[in-house]
Design an enzyme around this catalytic site. Structure first.
Site, PDB file in Angstrom:
ATOM      1  CG  ASP A   1      -0.195  -0.039   2.532  1.00 41.66           C
ATOM      2  OD1 ASP A   1       0.889  -0.661   2.592  1.00 41.66           O
ATOM      3  OD2 ASP A   1      -0.682   0.537   3.522  1.00 41.66           O
TER       4      ASP A   1
ATOM      5  NE  ARG B   1       0.553   4.166   7.540  1.00 37.04           N
ATOM      6  CZ  ARG B   1      -0.288   4.931   6.843  1.00 37.04           C
ATOM      7  NH1 ARG B   1      -0.174   6.246   6.867  1.00 37.04           N
ATOM      8  NH2 ARG B   1      -1.225   4.372   6.105  1.00 37.04           N
ATOM      9  CD  GLU B   2      -0.918   0.401   7.040  1.00 40.37           C
ATOM     10  OE1 GLU B   2      -1.541  -0.676   7.076  1.00 40.37           O
ATOM     11  OE2 GLU B   2      -1.467   1.482   6.749  1.00 40.37           O
TER      12      GLU B   2
ATOM     13  CG  ASP C   1      -4.379  -0.343  -0.936  1.00 38.14           C
ATOM     14  OD1 ASP C   1      -5.118  -0.899  -0.101  1.00 38.14           O
ATOM     15  OD2 ASP C   1      -3.813   0.741  -0.716  1.00 38.14           O
TER      16      ASP C   1
ATOM     17  CD1 TRP D   1      -8.593  -4.122   1.786  1.00 33.90           C
ATOM     18  CD2 TRP D   1     -10.592  -3.220   1.373  1.00 33.90           C
ATOM     19  NE1 TRP D   1      -8.467  -2.744   1.877  1.00 33.90           N
ATOM     20  CE2 TRP D   1      -9.675  -2.167   1.623  1.00 33.90           C
ATOM     21  CE3 TRP D   1     -11.913  -2.879   1.079  1.00 33.90           C
ATOM     22  CZ2 TRP D   1     -10.041  -0.827   1.598  1.00 33.90           C
ATOM     23  CZ3 TRP D   1     -12.285  -1.540   1.050  1.00 33.90           C
ATOM     24  CH2 TRP D   1     -11.350  -0.534   1.305  1.00 33.90           C
TER      25      TRP D   1
ATOM     26  CD  GLU E   1      -2.938   6.625   4.004  1.00 33.54           C
ATOM     27  OE1 GLU E   1      -3.431   5.629   4.550  1.00 33.54           O
ATOM     28  OE2 GLU E   1      -2.022   7.294   4.520  1.00 33.54           O
TER      29      GLU E   1
ATOM     30  CG  HIS F   1      -1.230   4.914   0.200  1.00 35.55           C
ATOM     31  ND1 HIS F   1      -0.275   5.215   1.148  1.00 35.55           N
ATOM     32  CD2 HIS F   1      -2.006   3.948   0.740  1.00 35.55           C
ATOM     33  CE1 HIS F   1      -0.490   4.464   2.226  1.00 35.55           C
ATOM     34  NE2 HIS F   1      -1.523   3.672   1.988  1.00 35.55           N
TER      35      HIS F   1
END
Length: 793
Positions: free
Chosen positions: A379, A383-384, A391, A451, A679, A697
């Protein structure tokens, strides 16, 4: 995936187990807004990367081939006689280690020699034990590192020898004080033995431990490995206090390489960020535990070329501390480079229009894709770094234009299927971490409509783009199990009070779903209620619409694969969902959830009676006008927004949204210097305030697909581009566009020029074996075969 029979065992270097972080959950972060537990500098709690090696003897006779097969729990670099066996990074790639682990095969024929040889390995935490989760927790898959490998030497006379990972290996530590794929890397060059991998002598090194093999299936490498793809020069540098800030002009995923003299004991520290603050100062836009994004190097006295080995960062700007101008001279920006890193994917799509800002937007979309195609479809690269299903599901059509994603996404889908739960749930991201399974306290769920639907929609996109029927067959059982879960969940099968009755069975309001995630009106500004609140008010409408849509797509897949009865059931179910949707959410004028995105999905998926759809489109337009002619759509609707407006006769509104430069809009980001897709549409506020948010993002970059189809005029008609449409919409504001797309059949080219006031010329290049359906204003459709074609309108 192919498999290999192994005789080698797994071995661990001498090591300390990964130090666990104090518990810190998403619930504490986002509901209680609790500060994370105190943590100390990385040197105090991270362990050094390990050096491992063993010697082996090659007979003094011709070698026909030497092959190394290797994998690790961790990430590794392998050497033979001091030479790297590959320029690939972060092997063995990121997989769901509890279920699947890949091994790599390297031809090392040119590296072995008669007599004594050395096989060496550097082993670091990587994704396996590193601090990779949003909460900054480590050891997501394990807390001890290990390797397994076999080096096979085949002689010209037909004999062979096999060297294995076994108790003969030894281990130690070297220059790596610590190396974390998220936090960063520190090297103390005073601790380096440059000859460690070229001599078999291991005096003072520790014994290794033979350990049990993991339960995960071990499979051969699938898809591209990660590599250094580009090197960027610094475009500007300036002092800031005692530090130097360097601007590379482009947000990337990667790391820095710096060449300089470094005195013994002198420490250089490099901190990475994607943006500057409103005053033009270095700004750490990614905050949280273990989000340091910093590398450090301690000198040994001499000239050095410095680059970390086992980490990467999302950044455009670097803050360099520790430069000694008195000893090193004035800092020269030419000494530092940004190394762009992502998986070795071939770029297949190029598009250029007559408008510079739209071209910058297209560049931003591609750069976001580059930054997030690193081992898995992430994504964000800072960060993640998680393989969020939603996504890539919305972005896949755009992504497959710009790059050949087939093998890359097939590999990722294997992770998705391996992580699928026994009840059929497709979890929110794959590879799934232990922190994902602990997040139920926060959301009450670890799967979601839109998702989990990636297990249906991504294979469908791969079939359409590449003609790969096998990927549909491969994923079909997982698709069916996910759909079965969705149907049962909507009907209330998992509710304590039991199943619902009547039409309520077709309304998916029984669990948490993300709904219109990142809905602009709910996430921007100080008054924003937040994405969770947006989910609460939109999820039943959005989830029910997507339930019908995915049922239809699955029916198409079932029919294609010869499962006619299943296809009929799925179509009948979709019809019931549509009927229930209209009865429950639509009063003839408005939807219960009166948001732009809810209308978009309702119209895109034919959720309303045909005679009443125009009224819903009119209401969508009213909401857009009421919002200052700006979009207010989240993850699951933005990719359909412009198409819905266009298809219902509101082309002018679609054009207005494309050209909009107020917030939120695509060009707002361009005008504020964005070089990737953000994002949050308002990550830089209109007053210049910069948010502590991700500036890379790719999800909202899904508009790229619309630009290709409507502005460029190229649209897929049959799988693998055997037949395609050339229908430029001549969108307002453009006077020309040219694109090319490399397909399995060959390269398609479409170019047009001319304004509405005069004649337009359209050029089409059709590969062998393909046909183009060309439809231009004022003309009947023309079908043309291979060759170059010119049309006027």
């Amino acid at each position: 995936m192919t498999q290999r029979t192994w005789t080698a065992g797994w071995i661990e270097p001498a090591q300390e187990s990964t130090t666990p972080e104090p518990a810190y959950s998403l619930y504490e972060m986002f509901v209680l807004h609790a500060e994370p537990p105190a943590w100390t500098p990385p040197e105090t709690r991270l362990w050094p990367a390990k050096l491992m090696k063993r010697g082996f003897v090659v007979a003094d006779k011709p070698v026909r081939r030497a092959t190394l097969h290797m994998t690790a729990r961790g990430v590794y670099q392998a050497y033979v006689n001091g030479e790297l066996v590959s320029d690939a990074l972060f092997a063995p790639d990121y997989t769901t280690y509890d279920h699947l682990l890949m091994y790599q095969t390297y031809d090392v024929s040119g590296l072995v020699r008669a007599g004594e040889n050395v096989w060496g390995v550097i082993l670091a935490d990587g994704w396996y034990a590193g601090r990779i989760s949003q909460q900054g927790n480590g050891a997501q898959y394990g807390d001890r590192l290990s390797i397994m490998g076999e080096l096979e030497v085949e002689y010209a006379d037909g004999t062979s020898e096999l060297v294995r990972t076994d108790a003969e290996w030894r281990s130690t530590t070297g220059k790596y004080v610590y190396s974390d794929i998220q936090i960063g890397e520190k090297q103390d060059l005073r601790l380096e033995d440059k000859a460690w991998a070229s001599t078999a002598v291991a005096e003072g090194w520790d014994e290794v431990a033979e350990v049990a093999a993991p339960a995960a299936e071990l499979v051969a490498q699938v898809g591209p490995q990660v590599r250094r793809r580009e090197v960027l020069d610094a475009v500007k540098a300036w002092p800031e206090g005692d530090a130097i800030v360097v601007d590379f002009g482009q947000v990337i995923a990667g790391r820095c390489r710096i060449e300089c003299d470094l005195a013994e004991g002198q420490e250089l520290r490099l901190e990475h960020a994607e943006v500057l603050d409103a005053e033009g100062r270095f700004f750490m836009n990614i905050i949280g535990r273990n989000k340091d994004a910093a590398d450090a190097f301690v000198g040994r006295g001499g000239h050095e070329v410095l680059e970390p080995d086992f980490t990467f960062h999302g950044f455009r700007y670097v803050r360099l501390s520790g430069w000694d101008e008195a000893a090193q001279g004035t800092f020269d920006p030419a000494c530092i480079k940004a190394v762009v890193i992502y998986s070795d994917l071939r770029e297949t799509g190029r598009i250029r229009t007559s408008d510079a800002r739209v071209n910058r937007l297209l560049d931003n979309i591609l750069w976001s894709q580059r930054g997030n195609m690193l081992s898995i479809p992430t994504d964000c690269p800072q960060r993640e770094r998680a393989g969020w299903t939603g996504d890539i599901q919305v972005y896949a059509p755009t992504g497959c234009f710009f790059m050949d994603l087939h093998d890359f996404l097939v590999r990722w889908l294997d992770q998705v299927m391996a992580d699928q739960l026994d009840d059929g749930q497709v979890v929110d991201y794959s590879p799934a971490t232990k922190d994902l399974f602990a997040s139920g306290e926060f959301l009450g769920a670890i799967s979601s409509s839109g998702w989990g639907d990636a297990i249906v929609l991504v294979p469908w996109q791969l079939y359409r783009e590449y003609g790969d029927r096998e990927v549909l067959e491969r994923c079909y059982d997982s698709m069916m199990r996910w759909h079965d879960f969705c149907v049962k969940s909507a009907a209330g099968a998992f509710l304590e009070e039991g199943e619902k009755e009547g039409d309520a069975r077709y309304i998916w309001d029984t669990k948490f779903n993300y709904g219109e995630w990142m809905l602009p009106s709910y996430v921007m500004g100080n008054e924003g209620a937040g994405p969770i609140e947006a989910a609460a008010v939109t999820a039943p409408t959005i989830a029910t619409a997507w339930l019908a849509h995915v049922s239809d797509v699955l029916a198409d897949i079932s029919e294609l694969l010869g499962h006619g009865d299943a296809a009929a059931e799925q179509r009948a179910y979709a019809a019931e969902v549509r009927r229930a949707f209209a009865d429950r959410f639509w009063d003839g004028k408005k939807l219960d959830a009166d948001f732009q995105g809810c209308y978009v999905d309702a119209l895109a998926f034919d959720m309303l009676p045909e005679a009443e759809r125009a009224a819903a489109a009119d209401r969508l337009v009213e909401l857009i006008h009421a919002n200052g002619d700006k979009l207010d759509t989240g993850f699951l609707s933005v990719s359909y927004l412009l198409d819905v407006l266009w298809d219902f006769g509101h082309e002018d509104v679609a054009e207005t949204l494309l050209w909009q430069d107020g917030c939120p809009s695509w060009l707002y980001e361009v005008d504020r210097g964005g070089t990737t897709v953000w994002e949050n549409w308002g990550a830089i506020a209109s007053d210049g305030t910069v948010g502590a948010l991700s500036f890379n993002h790719y999800a909202f970059g899904c508009v790229g697909d619309w630009i290709v189809r409507k502005v460029g005029g190229l649209a897929l008609r049959e799988p693998a581009w055997a037949e395609f449409d050339v229908v430029p919409a001549f969108v307002r504001g453009f006077e020309s566009c040219e694109l090319e797309h490399e397909t399995a059949a060959g390269t398609i080219r479409v170019a047009w020029s001319g304004s509405g006031a005069g004649a337009r010329e359209v050029r089409v290049s059709v590969p062998e074996g393909c046909r183009a359906h060309v439809a231009l204003p004022g003309s009947d459709e023309v079908v043309v075969g291979a060759g170059e074609h010119v049309f006027a309108c």
